[in-house]
Structures are given as C-alpha cells and as structure tokens.
Design an enzyme around this catalytic site. Structure first.
Site, PDB file in Angstrom:
ATOM      1  CD  GLU A 179      -2.920  -1.298   2.215  1.00  0.00           C
ATOM      2  OE1 GLU A 179      -3.068  -0.305   2.946  1.00  0.00           O
ATOM      3  OE2 GLU A 179      -3.533  -2.369   2.389  1.00  0.00           O
ATOM      4  CB  SER A 191      16.289   0.186  -3.235  1.00  0.00           C
ATOM      5  OG  SER A 191      14.914   0.343  -2.948  1.00  0.00           O
ATOM      6  CG  HIS A 381     -15.027  -8.072   6.818  1.00  0.00           C
ATOM      7  ND1 HIS A 381     -14.711  -7.462   8.005  1.00  0.00           N
ATOM      8  CD2 HIS A 381     -13.976  -7.823   5.984  1.00  0.00           C
ATOM      9  CE1 HIS A 381     -13.545  -6.865   7.901  1.00  0.00           C
ATOM     10  NE2 HIS A 381     -13.070  -7.065   6.685  1.00  0.00           N
ATOM     11  CD  GLU A 487      -7.861   0.825   2.895  1.00  0.00           C
ATOM     12  OE1 GLU A 487      -8.753   0.427   3.667  1.00  0.00           O
ATOM     13  OE2 GLU A 487      -6.813   0.188   2.665  1.00  0.00           O
TER      14      GLU A 487
END
Length: 680
Positions: A179, A191, A381, A487
């Site tokens: 994220e 890197s 969920h 979100e």
C-alpha cells in the site's frame, strides 16, 4: 463446466547432451522468432541465461541457482545433462475475466543441469516458456539421492538488464506491504521492489517483471545488485530457510512481459498461461457483480467496527442497504464488523475474533434470509488482524456457516505490519511471527481459498499476498486488494494523487483483478476532504481497474444524489468478453474498450493524471456493419480535481460505428466513461 479447446498438439523431443556439446550454448525462440533465449555454462561452471528481442540484447548473461542453508549452493560445478523441447498452441476459456478466451502459444525448453561430485552432484532442471509477448521460467528439483528436503536460503536468479530506461515500482519488504505510492526512477535507481515492476526502455520497449503460480513458496522481491543487475530475493521466514520443500517440487515461474507499447504490456495473459487449469470444476455458482457496503462510513470514522452507539453493522442498517441493492440491481452488500472481536486493539493481534458469532445488534440469519428474499447476497467479512493461527482454527466452521446461509463471497483481511503475521507454531500452543508474503502466509491463503471452495464461497483478500495468476487454477479467488486503494481518500485531502490510478493500470493491475472500491460520487472523505478526482473519473475507474466484483463505495444517500452516474454504475458489467487498451501511457492516462460478455454492447473509458489532455479515440474495435448509441459521461468544461470544479460533468449521446473517431478532453485528475449500446 468450462472446456479446453486444443488448437495444436504439443510436440516433445528429448536430447541428451554429449560430453563434447555439454557446455555449448543452447538457444530457443518465441513462436514469431522475435525473442531469443540463450542458455550457457560460464567459465566457473555456473548456469546462465540471457535474452534478446528483435536482435537487441535485453538481458545479459545472468546466473541461475539457489543458496541453501544446509549444503553447498546449487550454483557452481554444473554441466548440461539433457534437453527437452516442446511447443504448445491452445485456446482456453475463462469462467470470468477481462476476456473470455485466452490463447496459450509458446515454445518450451527444459534444461537438465547436473553438478559434478566435487560440488555435491545435485540435479537442477529449469523450464523456459517463450511467448511472443514475454518469457517465463521456473526451477524443477527432481527426486535425487542425498537431497530429500530443500532448505532454501535464497535464490541466485539474476536479471542483468542491458538497455537504459525508466522504472515504476514500490519498495519490497516495508511495513505497509503493497500500500505505497509508486516511485518513478531510472532503472539503476531502484533498490528492492515488489513485483510487478514495470519499465519503459529508451527505445520504447516495455517490460514488466513478476512471477506466476506462487504456491507453497516465498514471494519474490526484485533486488538491485549493481548498475542494472537485479536478483530475485525471497520474503523471509521465522524458520531460517526462506523456503522448505520436500522434493520433487517446482518453484513459481519468474516472468517478463515484453511489448512494443503500453497496450501490449497490459493485454498480455502471460502469467495466466503459466498457471495450471481450473482445479475446481464448475464454478458457475460465482456470478460477477457490483456491490455496495457498510464500509465507507467506517473508513471515514462516521461508524465503528467496534460495538457501541456508533456500530456500523447493525441489522437495521444492513436491511436498509439490502433494500437499496435490490432496488438498483446490485448483487451484494458488504458488511464489516458484524462479528465479535472488534472491541479491543485488534490491529496486528486479532486474538479475540470469532468468525461464527455475531454482535448482539446483528442477526446474521435474519439478515441473510432477508437478503435472499430480495435477490441480494450478503458479502461476508473475516478480518484476522494478521492472526492466522486464530483464523485457521475456525476456518472450516466459518466457511461452512457462510455456505449454509448463502453468503457467496467473503472479504478477508490481514491488517498487520509486513512481518506481523501470527502463525501457528511447531508445537501446540506456540506461535510464530511471519512475513505477509512469506511461505507460511502463501500456504495460508491457498488453504482459505480451497476451504471456501468446498462451500461455494468466493474469496477477496485484503492485505493479501500479491496475485500471480492463481485465479485460473482457483476461480473462486476473484479479486484482491494488494495496493493503495480508495480507502486512503477517506483520510486526507488528495490522499491518493491524480496519477495514482493511471499508474496502477500499468503496475499492480498487471498481476490481476483489484478490489479498489471506486464509486465515491460525492468526491469527499472525512471532514469534506476532497478526492484527487473528477466525478467522471469515478465512473472511468470501473473500466480502468478490472475486478469481477466492483463496489459502489459511497454512502447510499450520496449515490442517490447522482442518478445519472448511478445509472452507469448499475449497467456497467463486471465481466467481459474482450478488453483492449485503446489509448494510454504508463503513469499518465489509460482508456480501455471492453465488450460485455452477455450482450453486444461495448464500454469505453478510463482515467487521467494531473495533466489536461485531448485524445482522439477511434472506434476500430466495434463490430462491422453495426450502429451503436454512445452514452457519454465526461469531464465538464473547466473541470479539475484541484477545485470545486471537480464536480463538473457533461453528458452526450451520439451515434457511432466502426472506424468513427471521437475527440475526448480529459481534465486534470479526470476521466470518462461511455456505454456503446448496439442497435437491436
């Protein structure tokens, strides 16, 4: 049952290597001859591979092998023992996806390497498959004396990239998993990166490095060694060895998509073709759909997951959302926070979660019964807080409960730091801490998917291990998060910048479907924080970021305020028979044309970055001889994400046919969506 349509038989030839030619380089080419692979043994008796395209060297000789924790590395002392060549040309059907049919056309080279006795005498096979749009290869460790269990410290898989260019990438192994914002740098400034990592070379060639069929193995990070030389490095494990496997076994495929332009990169099915066919059989019980949910108010802080006066998941509120879904044709309603365990500090702990017991103000059976009567599914969920020890102990009963109640899809979650997964230990009552993409977590995700399939439940994990095309093998693995999603827009002004989604198209989305959760038509997060988006862009997201389950994320009260936009969200399919990128550049903009699987209609649209631009779209993809009515949603005059003008949207209806063109203006942070309805 989906069927396999053979177009050509696979031919195989096995060639033993004689003492004289054992060290001679081997070559293989893609079906069209443009990509050429060379396998050689260098002066230190190390296996190497290199790759050229159209006569130009892309990857210089790069080493192959493993570092082991309990024996000499599988790196030196090798000779080529034998070679097998094969070819394949088949056409297979996806039960759902960006396109209905996929062609698998490749040339294959299997090279068997053997170490001399001074270095251990081990055998190591490497299988290469060359497609016109890239290459994949994997290690295959066969049964052999003296090596029953491989304890792998790391790989010695190198990628020595020759041409200069630009890379888009996120850092591997950091606390926030995948994220992150994508960085844009020179290739030699990378890197350690997660994959997919996308590159555009100076001559315009596009590359994307990733992996396919990640099963019972650690996720691969892409680590720069020096210059433009990279090496595969594996996600760590608490056990010491990053991978422990009994022989025989195959590793995941290391993949490179190669294309002349961005469209070729995006439209490639390379990773899907390197996965095994559907193991579940008939999966018609899963239907692609749009859904709404008791979610945006929780992300914004209006409601809570924890019990109390602000609890979001109540029976009353859920029934109201079910009524809205039934009225507007949404297939599901996501309900988070319905179960016990949210009241304490669950982030990275998850030790109090129950996956079968509801809170006192949520009647699970009453809600699912009500949804069934209204023709809507509850989307379940399971947040674990990264505690897979607690989850796995309840997994069977939790999925059985959902199966019995008709909860056809579950969103799982693993909110924890990158190394914060709590896994069962080696002895009863003990635990281990693991990385979110280490071998143990990879095993866990597949266990969840296989258990869910027994009860006809589809799985959509958040904070997941990255997608590697396993949806082909397990078609109930319908989407994932695995990137910085909508979100973040709930938590601050312009929290996702305007170029974020046009970058995701060419990076994260190369791995597979993403549950980005578009459709915030109000363009507001908490405390009226603005999104870096126009309203037209919110519609364009449904075409730019593919998923067979697409959310309309805003409050239902906000969705109702914009009936014309809601109409588009309602009719836009979540399943396609064909998908094409008709205009785009990495990180800048992306416009797709997608054809509905269940009608002759096409949909066109996508997203833009912070630079206003005018595109000329040509409708060459339309069926010849047909007329279409195009209903267009586009940025209004003067629209920009930077001011209240982000709300400006324009509508247009025109007639189009194959070969027509259309000038489309995209605002800063803008987008567009079109429905091209075929005349009956």
């Amino acid at each position: 049952m989906r069927t396999l349509f053979p177009m050509a038989l696979i031919a195989v030839a096995s060639t033993p290597a004689t003492a004289q030619d054992a060290q001679a380089p081997l070559t293989a080419a893609s079906p069209d001859g443009s990509i050429v692979l060379t396998i050689a043994i260098d002066n230190d008796q190390r296996p190497t591979w290199s790759l050229s395209r159209k006569g130009k060297l892309l990857v210089a000789p790069s080493k192959l092998g493993f570092i082991m924790t309990d024996r000499i590395a599988l790196q030196r002392g090798f000779a080529i023992e034998s070679v097998e060549r094969a070819k394949g040309d088949t056409r297979w059907e996806q039960p759902w996806g960006e396109r209905r049919f996929v062609r698998d056309h490749h040339e294959e080279l299997l090279v068997r390497f053997r170490q001399n006795q001074d270095w251990g005498g081990h055998r190591m096979n490497v299988r290469f498959r060359l497609f016109d749009d890239g290459v994949g290869f994997r290690y295959e460790l066969p049964e052999q004396p003296g090596l029953t269990t491989a304890k792998i410290a790391d790989e010695i898989t190198e990628f020595d990239i020759v041409p200069k260019g630009t890379a888009w990438w996120i850092t591997g192994g950091e606390w926030n998993r995948y994220e992150q914002f994508y960085q844009k740098t020179a290739i030699d400034a990378v890197s350690t990166a997660h994959t997919p990592i996308t590159m555009r070379l100076e001559d315009g060639t596009h590359l994307a490095f990733h992996e396919a069929a990640l099963v019972d193995y650690a996720g691969m990070w892409f680590k720069r060694i020096e210059g433009q030389k990279f090496r595969a490095t594996l996600s760590p494990s608490s056990r010491g060895p990053r991978v422990v496997r009994d022989l025989p076994f195959d590793t995941p495929w290391r993949t490179i998509r190669i294309a002349d332009d961005a469209a070729g990169l995006v439209e490639s099915d390379l990773e899907l073709n390197l996965n095994e066919p559907n193991k579940l059989g008939d999966v018609s019980w899963f239907k692609p759909m749009k859904y709404i949910g008791i979610w945006w108010g929780m992300i914004r802080g209006d409601w809570s997951w924890a019990e109390g006066p602000q609890h979001g998941a109540t029976t009353e509120r859920t029934k109201r959302y079910i009524d809205f879904a039934a009225k507007h044709g949404f297939g599901g309603v996501l309900v988070e926070g319905w179960n016990k365990g949210w009241n304490g500090n669950w982030f990275g702990h998850g030790d109090e979660f129950s996956f079968t017991e509801a809170t006192p103000d949520f009647d699970l059976k009453a809600v699912t019964d009500y949804a069934r009567k209204r023709g809507v599914q509850l989307i379940g969920h399971h947040e674990t807080g990264g505690n897979i020890a607690v989850y796995e102990a309840q997994l069977e009963e939790a999925m059985k409960l959902y199966g019995r109640l008709g909860v056809g899809t579950v969103k799982t979650g693993y909110v924890a730091d990158a190394g914060g997964i709590i896994a069962p230990g080696d002895t009863l009552g003990t635990t281990r801490m693991e990385w979110h993409d280490g071998q143990r977590q990879v095993q866990h995700h597949l266990k969840v998917v296989e258990t869910a399939a027994k009860y006809h439940v589809a799985v959509n994990p958040h904070e997941p291990v990255k997608d590697t095309g396993l949806r082909r093998t397990y078609p109930n693995w319908v989407a994932r998060e695995g990137a910085r999603g909508m979100e973040y827009n709930a938590w601050g002004a312009f929290a996702n910048g305007p170029d974020h989604e046009p970058t995701l198209v060419y990076t994260r989305m190369l791995s597979g479907p993403m549950d980005f959760t578009p459709g915030v038509l109000s363009l507001e997060g908490a405390n009226h924080a603005p999104l870096a988006s126009t309203r037209a862009k919110q519609l364009g997201l449904y075409l730019a970021l593919y998923s067979p389950i697409q959310m309309a994320a805003d409050f239902i009260e906000n969705l109702e305020k914009y009936p014309r936009e809601l109409d588009f969200i309602k009719v836009a399919p979540a399943d396609w028979s064909d998908s094409r990128l008709i205009a785009g550049a990495v990180g800048d903009y992306a416009i797709f044309a997608r054809k509905d699987r269940n009608s002759a209609d096409w949909y066109v649209g996508g997203v833009n970055d912070a630079t206003a631009r005018t595109l000329t779209l040509t409708f060459d993809f339309l069926d010849p001889g047909k007329a279409y009515t195009a209903t267009i949603y586009k940025d209004g005059e003067g629209a920009t994400y930077l001011t209240e003008a982000r709300h400006r949207i324009a509508y247009e209806t025109i007639k189009v046919k194959k070969g027509d063109s259309y000038k489309l203006w995209l605002a800063p942070g803008g987008g567009a969506a079109m429905r091209l309805a075929s005349a009956k």
